[in-house]
Write a protein that holds these residues in place. Structure first.
Motif, PDB file in Angstrom:
ATOM      1  N   ALA A  37       0.807  -1.222   0.000  1.00  0.00           N
ATOM      2  CA  ALA A  37       0.000   0.000   0.000  1.00  0.00           C
ATOM      3  C   ALA A  37       0.840   1.272   0.000  1.00  0.00           C
ATOM      4  O   ALA A  37       0.289   2.376  -0.032  1.00  0.00           O
ATOM      5  N   THR A  38       2.148   1.134  -0.005  1.00  0.00           N
ATOM      6  CA  THR A  38       3.046   2.290  -0.021  1.00  0.00           C
ATOM      7  C   THR A  38       3.620   2.466  -1.423  1.00  0.00           C
ATOM      8  O   THR A  38       4.200   1.535  -1.978  1.00  0.00           O
ATOM      9  N   SER A  39       3.451   3.637  -1.988  1.00  0.00           N
ATOM     10  CA  SER A  39       3.984   3.903  -3.333  1.00  0.00           C
ATOM     11  C   SER A  39       5.295   4.667  -3.240  1.00  0.00           C
ATOM     12  O   SER A  39       5.633   5.244  -2.193  1.00  0.00           O
ATOM     13  N   VAL A  40       6.025   4.674  -4.327  1.00  0.00           N
ATOM     14  CA  VAL A  40       7.255   5.464  -4.394  1.00  0.00           C
ATOM     15  C   VAL A  40       6.931   6.941  -4.202  1.00  0.00           C
ATOM     16  O   VAL A  40       7.678   7.676  -3.560  1.00  0.00           O
ATOM     17  N   ASP A  41       5.793   7.387  -4.735  1.00  0.00           N
ATOM     18  CA  ASP A  41       5.382   8.780  -4.536  1.00  0.00           C
ATOM     19  C   ASP A  41       5.152   9.082  -3.055  1.00  0.00           C
ATOM     20  O   ASP A  41       5.488  10.166  -2.575  1.00  0.00           O
ATOM     21  N   ASP A  42       4.565   8.137  -2.327  1.00  0.00           N
ATOM     22  CA  ASP A  42       4.365   8.315  -0.887  1.00  0.00           C
ATOM     23  C   ASP A  42       5.703   8.530  -0.182  1.00  0.00           C
ATOM     24  O   ASP A  42       5.839   9.393   0.697  1.00  0.00           O
ATOM     25  N   ILE A  43       6.687   7.714  -0.550  1.00  0.00           N
ATOM     26  CA  ILE A  43       8.013   7.834   0.063  1.00  0.00           C
ATOM     27  C   ILE A  43       8.632   9.172  -0.294  1.00  0.00           C
ATOM     28  O   ILE A  43       9.222   9.851   0.558  1.00  0.00           O
ATOM     29  N   GLY A  44       8.476   9.579  -1.554  1.00  0.00           N
ATOM     30  CA  GLY A  44       9.006  10.861  -1.977  1.00  0.00           C
ATOM     31  C   GLY A  44       8.412  12.016  -1.199  1.00  0.00           C
ATOM     32  O   GLY A  44       9.125  12.920  -0.747  1.00  0.00           O
ATOM     33  N   LYS A  45       7.087  11.985  -1.014  1.00  0.00           N
ATOM     34  CA  LYS A  45       6.424  13.057  -0.263  1.00  0.00           C
ATOM     35  C   LYS A  45       6.950  13.133   1.164  1.00  0.00           C
ATOM     36  O   LYS A  45       7.064  14.221   1.731  1.00  0.00           O
ATOM     37  N   ALA A  46       7.254  11.986   1.745  1.00  0.00           N
ATOM     38  CA  ALA A  46       7.712  11.961   3.132  1.00  0.00           C
ATOM     39  C   ALA A  46       9.071  12.637   3.308  1.00  0.00           C
ATOM     40  O   ALA A  46       9.399  13.098   4.408  1.00  0.00           O
ATOM     41  N   VAL A  47       9.855  12.679   2.237  1.00  0.00           N
ATOM     42  CA  VAL A  47      11.176  13.331   2.316  1.00  0.00           C
ATOM     43  C   VAL A  47      11.235  14.573   1.428  1.00  0.00           C
ATOM     44  O   VAL A  47      12.315  15.092   1.143  1.00  0.00           O
ATOM     45  N   ASP A  48      10.050  15.008   0.966  1.00  0.00           N
ATOM     46  CA  ASP A  48       9.925  16.251   0.206  1.00  0.00           C
ATOM     47  C   ASP A  48      10.692  16.217  -1.110  1.00  0.00           C
ATOM     48  O   ASP A  48      11.375  17.183  -1.480  1.00  0.00           O
ATOM     49  N   VAL A  49      10.589  15.105  -1.814  1.00  0.00           N
ATOM     50  CA  VAL A  49      11.140  15.014  -3.171  1.00  0.00           C
ATOM     51  C   VAL A  49      10.078  14.368  -4.054  1.00  0.00           C
ATOM     52  O   VAL A  49       9.141  13.747  -3.565  1.00  0.00           O
ATOM     53  N   SER A  50      10.234  14.511  -5.340  1.00  0.00           N
ATOM     54  CA  SER A  50       9.309  13.856  -6.252  1.00  0.00           C
ATOM     55  C   SER A  50       9.573  12.358  -6.258  1.00  0.00           C
ATOM     56  O   SER A  50      10.682  11.910  -5.986  1.00  0.00           O
ATOM     57  N   GLY A  51       8.530  11.590  -6.560  1.00  0.00           N
ATOM     58  CA  GLY A  51       8.695  10.150  -6.625  1.00  0.00           C
ATOM     59  C   GLY A  51       9.829   9.717  -7.533  1.00  0.00           C
ATOM     60  O   GLY A  51      10.678   8.914  -7.141  1.00  0.00           O
ATOM     61  N   ALA A  53      12.495  11.149  -8.265  1.00  0.00           N
ATOM     62  CA  ALA A  53      13.811  11.453  -7.696  1.00  0.00           C
ATOM     63  C   ALA A  53      14.322  10.317  -6.818  1.00  0.00           C
ATOM     64  O   ALA A  53      15.533  10.178  -6.610  1.00  0.00           O
ATOM     65  N   ILE A  54      13.402   9.495  -6.306  1.00  0.00           N
ATOM     66  CA  ILE A  54      13.799   8.339  -5.500  1.00  0.00           C
ATOM     67  C   ILE A  54      14.715   7.420  -6.309  1.00  0.00           C
ATOM     68  O   ILE A  54      15.641   6.806  -5.777  1.00  0.00           O
ATOM     69  N   TYR A  55      14.457   7.358  -7.623  1.00  0.00           N
ATOM     70  CA  TYR A  55      15.200   6.420  -8.471  1.00  0.00           C
ATOM     71  C   TYR A  55      16.657   6.838  -8.681  1.00  0.00           C
ATOM     72  O   TYR A  55      17.434   6.074  -9.267  1.00  0.00           O
ATOM     73  N   ARG A  56      17.033   8.030  -8.230  1.00  0.00           N
ATOM     74  CA  ARG A  56      18.456   8.377  -8.245  1.00  0.00           C
ATOM     75  C   ARG A  56      19.219   7.576  -7.190  1.00  0.00           C
ATOM     76  O   ARG A  56      20.436   7.466  -7.252  1.00  0.00           O
ATOM     77  N   HIS A  57      18.485   7.070  -6.210  1.00  0.00           N
ATOM     78  CA  HIS A  57      19.113   6.389  -5.081  1.00  0.00           C
ATOM     79  C   HIS A  57      18.786   4.897  -5.020  1.00  0.00           C
ATOM     80  O   HIS A  57      19.586   4.103  -4.536  1.00  0.00           O
ATOM     81  N   PHE A  58      17.604   4.527  -5.502  1.00  0.00           N
ATOM     82  CA  PHE A  58      17.164   3.130  -5.480  1.00  0.00           C
ATOM     83  C   PHE A  58      16.536   2.788  -6.825  1.00  0.00           C
ATOM     84  O   PHE A  58      15.769   3.576  -7.379  1.00  0.00           O
ATOM     85  N   ALA A  59      16.837   1.614  -7.326  1.00  0.00           N
ATOM     86  CA  ALA A  59      16.334   1.230  -8.644  1.00  0.00           C
ATOM     87  C   ALA A  59      14.842   0.933  -8.644  1.00  0.00           C
ATOM     88  O   ALA A  59      14.187   1.044  -9.681  1.00  0.00           O
ATOM     89  N   SER A  60      14.286   0.565  -7.493  1.00  0.00           N
ATOM     90  CA  SER A  60      12.877   0.197  -7.424  1.00  0.00           C
ATOM     91  C   SER A  60      12.419   0.241  -5.972  1.00  0.00           C
ATOM     92  O   SER A  60      13.230   0.310  -5.040  1.00  0.00           O
ATOM     93  N   LYS A  61      11.112   0.161  -5.791  1.00  0.00           N
ATOM     94  CA  LYS A  61      10.571   0.086  -4.430  1.00  0.00           C
ATOM     95  C   LYS A  61      11.049  -1.193  -3.760  1.00  0.00           C
ATOM     96  O   LYS A  61      11.351  -1.198  -2.550  1.00  0.00           O
ATOM     97  N   GLU A  62      11.126  -2.285  -4.513  1.00  0.00           N
ATOM     98  CA  GLU A  62      11.595  -3.541  -3.927  1.00  0.00           C
ATOM     99  C   GLU A  62      13.029  -3.405  -3.427  1.00  0.00           C
ATOM    100  O   GLU A  62      13.396  -3.978  -2.395  1.00  0.00           O
ATOM    101  N   GLU A  63      13.853  -2.645  -4.134  1.00  0.00           N
ATOM    102  CA  GLU A  63      15.224  -2.464  -3.682  1.00  0.00           C
ATOM    103  C   GLU A  63      15.266  -1.711  -2.349  1.00  0.00           C
ATOM    104  O   GLU A  63      16.141  -1.981  -1.511  1.00  0.00           O
ATOM    105  N   ILE A  64      14.333  -0.801  -2.147  1.00  0.00           N
ATOM    106  CA  ILE A  64      14.265  -0.108  -0.854  1.00  0.00           C
ATOM    107  C   ILE A  64      13.938  -1.115   0.252  1.00  0.00           C
ATOM    108  O   ILE A  64      14.559  -1.108   1.322  1.00  0.00           O
ATOM    109  N   LEU A  65      12.965  -1.982  -0.011  1.00  0.00           N
ATOM    110  CA  LEU A  65      12.614  -3.004   0.978  1.00  0.00           C
ATOM    111  C   LEU A  65      13.792  -3.929   1.233  1.00  0.00           C
ATOM    112  O   LEU A  65      14.090  -4.267   2.386  1.00  0.00           O
ATOM    113  N   LEU A  66      14.480  -4.333   0.171  1.00  0.00           N
ATOM    114  CA  LEU A  66      15.645  -5.199   0.333  1.00  0.00           C
ATOM    115  C   LEU A  66      16.703  -4.529   1.197  1.00  0.00           C
ATOM    116  O   LEU A  66      17.302  -5.165   2.072  1.00  0.00           O
TER     117      LEU A  66
END
Length: 200
Positions: A37-51, A53-66
């Motif tokens: 139920a958590t999207s990449v956009d949700d994570i981006g909003k929590a750190v005040d970046v666009s969704g 932009a997360i991909y500059r640091h992680f290739a996917s949401k699964e990689e964040i979980l890993l």
């Protein structure tokens, strides 16, 4: 001449720990909402970046979980390492393993909760190495328990260890505030040790 931060051509500065901030925010969201139920956009909003932009640091949401599960593995192994530095007596070592994990689970309750509830969402090829690493952590408890209770078979000892670790994890990650941190820590440790002492 210093750049004027109000000018549109001023250089954009990013926190040097942006990756860590993203991971911490994701852990909190995965615990609160669950991984699906958590999207990449949700994570981006929590750190005040666009969704994206997360991909500059992680290739996917699964990689964040890993990355979160790897961090959990690192921290519980570090807890065992800390315990081993305190004693080489098997019984004392068991108590030290319990104390170290209780402290870790209380201090890092969101991370530990994500590890235990959300790791199943990893693909099997990513989940298997983490499962083996975490099993190696609990095997150190099994070795100490069988050295203490020599009549136990390894499979019996693993049942008791699994029960003790599950008890610690459940109570430490669901603190309702009815006890002080010290009271809760002592209570969980006593219950976990009693689990390991259960006759079989």
């Amino acid at each position: 001449m210093a750049a004027d931060p109000l000018r549109s051509d001023a250089p954009i500065t990013r926190p040097p720990n942006r990756r860590e901030l993203i991971l911490d925010a994701a852990i909190d969201l995965f615990r609160e909402r669950g991984y699906p139920a958590t999207s990449v956009d949700d994570i981006g909003k929590a750190v005040d970046v666009s969704g994206p932009a997360i991909y500059r640091h992680f290739a996917s949401k699964e990689e964040i979980l890993l990355e979160a599960i790897k961090l959990a593995a690192d921290e519980v192994h570090a807890a065992n390492d800390e315990a081993r530095e305190s004693t080489d007596d098997p019984r004392s070592l068991l108590e030290a393993y319990i104390g170290a994990y209780v402290a870790c689970a209380l201090e890092r309750s969101a991370l530990i909760a994500v590890w235990t509830s959300e790791a199943r969402h990893l693909s099997s090829e990513r989940r298997s190495p983490m499962s083996r690493r975490l099993r190696a952590w609990s095997t150190e408890w099994v070795d100490a328990l069988t050295a203490t209770r020599t009549a136990l078979e390894p499979d019996q000892a693993r049942i008791l260890v699994t029960g003790a670790i599950g008890l610690i994890t459940s109570l430490a990650t669901n603190d309702d505030g009815s006890l002080t941190r010290d009271e809760l820590s002592a209570t969980i440790a006593a219950m976990a040790l009693a689990t390991l002492d259960t006759p079989l």
